[in-house]
Write a protein that holds these residues in place. Structure first.
Motif, PDB file in Angstrom:
ATOM      1  N   ILE A 665       0.883  -0.868   0.087  1.00 13.84           N
ATOM      2  CA  ILE A 665      -0.258  -0.290   0.175  1.00 13.84           C
ATOM      3  C   ILE A 665       0.691   0.993  -0.021  1.00 13.84           C
ATOM      4  CG2 ILE A 665      -1.630   1.297   1.562  1.00 13.84           C
ATOM      5  CD1 ILE A 665      -3.130  -1.298   2.298  1.00 13.84           C
ATOM      6  N   LYS A 666       2.151   1.138   1.058  1.00 11.75           N
ATOM      7  CA  LYS A 666       2.823   2.359   0.373  1.00 11.75           C
ATOM      8  C   LYS A 666       3.751   2.818  -0.142  1.00 11.75           C
ATOM      9  CE  LYS A 666       3.904   2.080   5.786  1.00 11.75           C
ATOM     10  NZ  LYS A 666       4.743   2.560   7.042  1.00 11.75           N
ATOM     11  N   ASP A 675      -1.745  11.597  -8.220  1.00 12.18           N
ATOM     12  CA  ASP A 675      -3.168  11.234  -9.081  1.00 12.18           C
ATOM     13  C   ASP A 675      -4.238  12.356  -7.878  1.00 12.18           C
ATOM     14  OD1 ASP A 675      -4.939  10.783 -10.066  1.00 12.18           O
ATOM     15  OD2 ASP A 675      -4.403   8.277 -10.713  1.00 12.18           O
ATOM     16  N   SER A 676      -5.269  12.752  -8.433  1.00 11.35           N
ATOM     17  CA  SER A 676      -5.950  13.356  -7.761  1.00 11.35           C
ATOM     18  C   SER A 676      -6.924  12.471  -7.922  1.00 11.35           C
ATOM     19  CB  SER A 676      -6.008  14.741  -8.026  1.00 11.35           C
ATOM     20  OG  SER A 676      -7.146  14.231  -9.268  1.00 11.35           O
ATOM     21  N   GLU A 677      -7.695  11.227  -8.459  1.00 11.26           N
ATOM     22  CA  GLU A 677      -8.674  10.062  -8.136  1.00 11.26           C
ATOM     23  C   GLU A 677      -8.079   9.043  -7.873  1.00 11.26           C
ATOM     24  OE1 GLU A 677     -10.725  10.941 -10.300  1.00 11.26           O
ATOM     25  OE2 GLU A 677     -10.691  13.056 -10.636  1.00 11.26           O
ATOM     26  N   LEU A 678      -7.049   9.538  -7.029  1.00  9.11           N
ATOM     27  CA  LEU A 678      -6.466   7.911  -6.142  1.00  9.11           C
ATOM     28  C   LEU A 678      -7.231   7.959  -4.926  1.00  9.11           C
ATOM     29  CD1 LEU A 678      -4.373   5.875  -5.703  1.00  9.11           C
ATOM     30  CD2 LEU A 678      -2.872   7.590  -3.988  1.00  9.11           C
ATOM     31  N   ASP A 708      -4.653  10.061   6.324  1.00  7.20           N
ATOM     32  CA  ASP A 708      -3.790  10.611   7.086  1.00  7.20           C
ATOM     33  C   ASP A 708      -2.355   9.868   6.329  1.00  7.20           C
ATOM     34  OD1 ASP A 708      -6.080  11.127   8.762  1.00  7.20           O
ATOM     35  OD2 ASP A 708      -5.332  10.717  10.392  1.00  7.20           O
ATOM     36  N   TYR A 709      -2.060   9.274   6.314  1.00 10.41           N
ATOM     37  CA  TYR A 709      -1.038   9.010   5.769  1.00 10.41           C
ATOM     38  C   TYR A 709      -0.903   9.634   4.261  1.00 10.41           C
ATOM     39  CZ  TYR A 709       2.767   5.950   3.254  1.00 10.41           C
ATOM     40  OH  TYR A 709       4.099   5.634   3.101  1.00 10.41           O
ATOM     41  N   LEU A 710      -1.737   9.538   3.732  1.00 11.64           N
ATOM     42  CA  LEU A 710      -1.991   9.544   1.888  1.00 11.64           C
ATOM     43  C   LEU A 710      -1.581  11.105   1.890  1.00 11.64           C
ATOM     44  CD1 LEU A 710      -1.983   9.386  -1.094  1.00 11.64           C
ATOM     45  CD2 LEU A 710      -4.571   9.333  -0.235  1.00 11.64           C
ATOM     46  N   MET A 715       1.857  16.227   1.429  1.00 10.52           N
ATOM     47  CA  MET A 715       2.628  17.332   2.110  1.00 10.52           C
ATOM     48  C   MET A 715       3.711  17.176   2.270  1.00 10.52           C
ATOM     49  SD  MET A 715       0.045  18.702   2.683  1.00 10.52           S
ATOM     50  CE  MET A 715      -0.860  18.739   1.562  1.00 10.52           C
ATOM     51  N   GLU A 716       4.668  16.026   2.528  1.00 13.36           N
ATOM     52  CA  GLU A 716       6.026  15.900   2.639  1.00 13.36           C
ATOM     53  C   GLU A 716       6.288  16.511   1.579  1.00 13.36           C
ATOM     54  OE1 GLU A 716       6.551  12.112   3.377  1.00 13.36           O
ATOM     55  OE2 GLU A 716       6.199  12.384   5.703  1.00 13.36           O
ATOM     56  N   HIS A 717       5.752  15.947   0.282  1.00 15.34           N
ATOM     57  CA  HIS A 717       6.526  16.594  -1.946  1.00 15.34           C
ATOM     58  C   HIS A 717       6.081  17.899  -1.012  1.00 15.34           C
ATOM     59  CE1 HIS A 717       6.754  12.384  -2.121  1.00 15.34           C
ATOM     60  NE2 HIS A 717       7.522  12.151  -3.254  1.00 15.34           N
ATOM     61  N   ALA A 718       5.252  18.168  -1.312  1.00 14.45           N
ATOM     62  CA  ALA A 718       4.784  19.315  -1.428  1.00 14.45           C
ATOM     63  C   ALA A 718       5.760  20.695  -0.657  1.00 14.45           C
ATOM     64  CB  ALA A 718       3.002  20.260  -0.811  1.00 14.45           C
ATOM     65  N   VAL A 719       6.305  20.095   0.435  1.00 15.35           N
ATOM     66  CA  VAL A 719       7.180  21.398   1.179  1.00 15.35           C
ATOM     67  C   VAL A 719       8.371  21.025   0.476  1.00 15.35           C
ATOM     68  CG1 VAL A 719       8.928  20.632   3.362  1.00 15.35           C
ATOM     69  CG2 VAL A 719       6.623  20.632   3.621  1.00 15.35           C
ATOM     70  N   SER A 720       8.638  19.745  -0.154  1.00 18.41           N
ATOM     71  CA  SER A 720       9.957  19.753  -1.495  1.00 18.41           C
ATOM     72  C   SER A 720      10.004  21.082  -1.902  1.00 18.41           C
ATOM     73  CB  SER A 720      10.357  18.624  -1.500  1.00 18.41           C
ATOM     74  OG  SER A 720      11.021  18.451  -2.655  1.00 18.41           O
ATOM     75  N   LEU A 721       8.740  20.904  -2.532  1.00 14.77           N
ATOM     76  CA  LEU A 721       8.556  22.365  -4.432  1.00 14.77           C
ATOM     77  C   LEU A 721       8.518  22.903  -2.981  1.00 14.77           C
ATOM     78  CD1 LEU A 721       6.020  19.659  -6.384  1.00 14.77           C
ATOM     79  CD2 LEU A 721       8.556  19.840  -6.120  1.00 14.77           C
TER      80      LEU A 721
END
Length: 765
Positions: A665-666, A675-678, A708-710, A715-721
Motif C-alpha cells: 500500500i505504501k 493522482d487526484s483520482e487516487l 492521514d498517511y496519504l 504534504m512532504e512532497h509539497a514542502v520539498s517543491l
C-alpha cells in the motif's frame, strides 16, 4: 408499447419533474454562489491590503525602535556631549560608533540606508563610512529638489520628533529614485532649535512597494499609501488615478472600506497608528473572474445536464416500464388473475404483492416456531463435538441466535427412571410428557433452559457461567442443590424420578463435548451400579484398559493450532493428559501408544505447507520425534511448547502477510500520490483486498489512518517543491494530487500549521 404506455408516461413525467426541481434549486444556488464569490473576493482583497498595512507598520515600528536604541547608545551620548576643540576629532569614538551601527542594515532592508549627523563635529556617520564634511555626503546622496543649504537647514539644522517626510525624488550616487525619509533628533527630549545629533533613515519607495506586490501581482491594478495630509508615501501598479481628484469626487466616499469607482474596486484602509491611508484599485473584470467562470460553467453544465437528463429519462422510463409489464404478465400467468379495466398496473400488483406479503409473514411465523429446533440442533452439534474451534462455535451460535451463557461449567444427563426396556407408543408418549415437565420445572427453578433431548428417556443440560472456574468443586454445590430441588418437585407433583450424571468441569466451549462424554460414562456406571440421585464423574471408578483420545478431540487440537490459538491448544493438551492420567489408570503399553498418537497428530500438522516453509521445520520435526514417554509431566510440557511454537509460526505468517500488504500500500501511494483520482477503492483493487479490510489493517499495523498517511506523503512532497521555489502554489497543489488549490492550502495549513506562501517565505528567509 401500447400495453405499458401508461407506465412509460408515468415514469417519464416523474423523471422530468425530478429534473426540474433540482434545476430550480441549482439556479438559486448559482445566484447565491455568485453573490458569495463576489463577497469573498472583496473580503480577500481587504484582508490582503490589511496584511500589507500591518506589515508596513511593523517595519516602520522597527525603524522607530532603531532610533530608540541609538538614543540610549553610550558611544553616541559621548560624541553628542563632547565639545569640538578646533580641528581635533574623537576619531576613536567615531570609529566605535560606526562599528555599533554597522549591522543594523544587514538585518532590516528598511535600514539599508541611514546616516547620523553630529552637530558638534559637523560629521555624518553612515554604515561603514564617516563624512567629515556634509558637502561630500550631499554630492552622492541628495534630494533632487533641494539645494545643499536647504538640506542643511531643513534636515540637519532642525529638531525632528519621529517625523516622516513623504515621497520625494532622490539622487543615489547618480541613480534617480524616490524615497520616504524618517527623521529623529537626539536626545529624544529635544524640542526646538537645533539638536546635537539627528538620525535620518532613507527608505526607498521600491522597498515599501515590495510589501504591496501581493495585490498587484495577483490582480493587477494599483496600490497607493498616503499620509494624513494626502502626500504620497508609496505607490505600485498601473492606472493610478489622481488622488486629489478622487478625494473631491462626490461619487467617492473616502471613509468606505470597499466601493466600485469607475471600473475598479477601490479598497480604503485607515491606519490608527500614524494616520496613513492605504488604497488599492482592482479591475472589476479581474475581481469577478471566478464568479464569471462559475456563471459560464453553471449555464453550460446545466444545459448539458438537462439535455442528457431528458435522454436518460426516456431511456429509464422505457427500461423501468418493461420489467413492470413483464411482472404483471408473470403474476397473471402464475396466479391466473385477469386485470380488470378499472384497475391500472400498480393496483393490480398492489393486490397480489399484499397477498405475497401475507404469505411471507406466515412463513416468518413458521420460522420463528422452528427456531427452538435450530437452537436444539446447535446444542446437539456442540455436545457431540462436531464444532471443533471457537470460531466455528461462535459462528454456529450466531446463526442459531443462541449460546451457552458462558465458557465454563458442567454437562449433565438426566435419565428418567422406570421405563427401561419399554418401547410402546403409550410409554413413548409418557416419556415425552416427562421430558417436557422436567424442562419446564428446570426453567421455573433456575430461570434458564439450555437443554436438549437425547433419546426417549434422557435430557442433556449444559450448566455454564461467564466466570472462569478454577477448581472441580466450584459451582458443584449450587448445581447439586438445584438438581435435588428439581428431583423433589418432580416426584412430589408428577411422581417422576431420574438419575443425574455430570461430567467433569469444562473450561472452554470446545471442551463441552468432553464433559458430555464423561457424563455418558458416569451415567453408564450409575445404571450398572444402580445408583440414584446426582452422580459426578470423579465419583466413579474409571479403570480402563485403553487410552481416551477420540478422533473429534484430535481434530479439535489440529483446528485450534491451525487458527493460531495458543491458549486453547494448551487447554486441549492438558485435557487429553488429564483424562488419561488422572481419570484412568493406563498400562505402560497403553501410555506409550497414547504418546505415539499425540506425536502422530503433531507430525500430521507439520506436513502442512505453512510449517514446511518455515525456518524451524526440521527443528520441530526432530523435537517431535525425540519426545520420550517416561516422565508424564515433562511430556506435557514438551507437547505444550511444541504447540506454542506451531501457533507462533501461524501468527508470524499472518503478521508477515499483513506487513507485506501494508508495504505494498505504501509503495503504491508513493508512486501515485500525485493522482487526484487516487481513492481507497483503487488502493484496495491494487492489493487485491476489500476496502474495509485494508483500512483496518493499515490502522492496526501503522497506528495511523490510511487517509492521514496519504495526506502526509502529499504534504512532504509539497514542502520539498516549496523549498525548490520553481512552481507556484497552484502548480504544486496539482503536482501533489489536489484538484483545488484551496483544498491544498487548507490541508497544508492543517498539517504544518502555516500556509504554503508563509512556509515559502520562511524557507527563503
Amino acid at each position: 408499447m401500447k400495453k405499458f404506455s401508461s407506465v412509460f408516461r408515468s415514469f417519464l413525467v416523474s423523471y422530468i419533474v425530478i429534473l426540474i426541481i433540482p434545476s430550480i434549486a441549482g439556479f438559486i444556488s448559482y445566484r447565491t454562489s455568485i453573490s458569495v464569490t463576489e463577497k469573498l473576493s472583496i473580503q480577500n482583497n481587504v484582508i490582503q491590503l490589511q496584511k500589507s498595512k500591518e506589515l508596513l507598520e511593523r517595519r516602520m515600528a522597527e525603524v522607530e525602535g532603531f532610533t530608540r536604541q541609538l538614543a540610549i547608545n553610550p558611544d553616541l551620548s559621548i560624541l553628542m556631549n563632547e565639545k569640538s576643540a578646533g580641528d581635533q576629532t574623537n576619531v576613536y569614538g567615531i570609529w566605535k560608533m560606526l562599528r555599533s551601527v554597522l549591522t543594523f542594515g544587514q538585518t532590516n532592508d528598511f535600514l539599508q540606508q541611514f546616516y547620523i549627523y553630529l552637530g558638534n563635529y559637523n560629521v555624518i556617520l553612515t554604515p561603514g563610512s564617516a563624512y567629515f564634511r556634509p558637502e561630500h555626503y550631499y554630492d552622492n546622496f541628495r534630494y533632487t529638489d533641494q539645494t545643499l543649504a536647504e538640506w542643511k537647514q531643513s534636515i540637519l539644522g532642525k529638531t525632528h520628533r519621529s517625523e516622516i517626510m513623504p515621497l520625494r525624488k532622490f539622487n543615489n550616487k547618480g541613480t534617480a529614485t524616490s524615497v520616504v525619509t524618517y527623521m529623529q533628533s537626539f536626545p529624544l527630549d529635544s524640542f526646538s532649535g537645533s539638536s546635537p545629533a539627528v538620525a535620518v533613515v532613507i527608505i526607498d519607495e521600491k522597498t515599501i512597494a515590495n510589501l504591496l506586490t501581493g495585490i498587484t501581482d495577483k490582480y493587477g491594478g494599483w496600490t497607493q499609501i498616503s499620509d494624513a495630509n494626502g502626500e504620497t508615501i508609496a505607490s505600485q501598479g498601473t492606472g493610478l488615478p489622481d488622488m486629489k481628484a478622487l478625494s473631491k469626487d462626490p461619487k467617492f466616499d473616502p471613509n468606505q472600506t470597499s466601493q466600485f469607482y469607475d471600473d475598479d474596486l477601490v479598497i480604503t484602509i485607515h491606519s490608527e497608528t500614524n494616520g496613513w491611508v492605504y488604497r488599492s484599485g482592482i479591475p472589476r473584470h479581474v475581481l469577478l473572474e471566478n464568479a464569471n467562470q462559475i456563471k459560464f460553467m453553471t449555464w453550460t453544465i446545466t444545459g448539458i445536464a438537462l439535455a442528457i437528463g431528458l435522454l436518460v429519462g426516456l431511456l429509464l422510463a422505457y427500461r423501468n416500464s418493461v420489467p413492470i409489464h413483464k411482472l404483471v404478465s408473470v403474476v397473471k400467468e402464475q396466479f391466473g388473475k385477469v386485470e380488470t379495466a378499472d384497475r391500472n398496473e400498480y393496483d393490480f400488483l398492489h393486490g397480489n404483492i399484499a397477498e405475497m406479503i401475507r404469505s411471507s409473514n406466515q412463513l416468518e411465523s413458521e420460522l420463528h416456531r422452528q427456531l427452538p429446533l435450530i437452537r436444539d440442533a446447535f446444542l446437539k452439534r456442540l455436545i457431540s463435538g462436531e464444532l471443533q474451534t471457537r470460531e466455528e462455535i461462535f459462528a454456529a451460535a450466531s446463526q442459531a441466535n443462541t449460546g451457552i451463557y458462558g465458557h465454563s461449567g458442567y454437562v449433565c444427563i438426566l435419565h428418567v427412571q422406570g421405563y427401561t426396556g419399554m418401547d410402546s407408543v403409550e410409554v413413548l408418549n409418557e416419556l415425552h410428557a416427562a421430558r417436557l415437565i422436567l424442562k419446564q420445572a428446570l426453567l421455573d427453578i433456575a430461570g434458564f433452559m439450555l437443554t436438549t433431548d437425547w433419546g426417549s428417556d434422557r435430557i442433556v443440560i449444559v450448566f455454564a457461567s461467564k466466570e472462569a472456574e478454577t477448581g472441580n468443586t466450584l459451582g458443584r454445590s449450587e448445581i447439586a442443590a438445584l438438581l435435588e430441588q428439581l428431583s423433589r418437585q418432580a416426584f412430589a407433583e408428577y411422581r417422576i424420578t431420574f438419575t443425574a450424571a455430570l461430567g467433569d468441569h469444562f473450561g472452554s466451549e470446545t471442551e463441552v463435548s468432553v464433559s458430555y462424554e464423561q457424563a455418558k460414562q458416569t451415567l453408564e456406571h450409575a445404571l450398572h451400579a444402580d445408583r440414584k440421585g446426582v452422580v459426578w464423574y470423579d465419583e466413579t471408578s474409571m479403570e480402563s484398559a485403553t487410552y481416551y483420545y477420540p478422533l473429534e478431540l484430535e481434530l479439535r487440537l489440529i483446528g485450534t493450532i491451525r487458527a493460531g490459538e495458543t491458549d486453547e491448544a494448551r487447554r486441549i493438551v492438558r485435557s487429553v493428559l488429564s483424562l488419561n492420567t488422572e481419570q484412568r489408570e493406563l498400562s505402560v503399553e497403553m501410555w506409550q501408544q497414547l504418546v505415539g498418537e499425540v506425536k502422530g497428530t503433531l507430525l500430521k500438522l507439520l506436513d502442512q505447507k505453512t510449517f514446511m516453509e518455515s525456518g524451524i521445520f526440521e527443528q520441530l520435526k526432530d523435537r517431535i520425534i525425540a519426545i520420550q514417554a517416561q516422565d508424564k509431566r515433562s511430556f506435557q510440557t514438551e507437547i505444550e511448547d511444541i504447540a506454542d511454537a506451531l501457533c507462533a509460526v501461524v501468527v508470524s505468517r499472518k503478521n508477515d502477510s499483513h506487513t507485506r500488504t501494508v508495504d505494498g500500500i505504501k509503495a503504491y501511494i508513493g508512486e501515485h500520490f500525485s493522482d487526484s483520482e487516487l481513492t481507497l477503492y483503487r488502493i484496495a483493487e491494487q492489493v487485491e483486498r476489500p476496502e474495509k479490510y485494508i483500512s483496518q489493517l493499515f490502522k492496526e499495523v501503522t497506528g495511523s489512518n490510511l487517509s492521514d498517511y496519504l495526506e502526509q506523503v502529499r504534504m512532504e512532497h509539497a514542502v520539498s517543491l516549496l523549498r525548490e521555489n520553481r512552481y507556484t502554489v497552484d502548480e504544486i497543489s496539482s503536482r501533489v494530487g489536489y484538484n483545488s488549490s484551496h483544498s491544498f492550502r487548507r490541508a497544508f495549513k492543517r498539517v504544518t500549521g502555516v500556509s504554503p506562501s508563509s512556509y515559502r517565505q520562511i524557507a527563503e528567509g
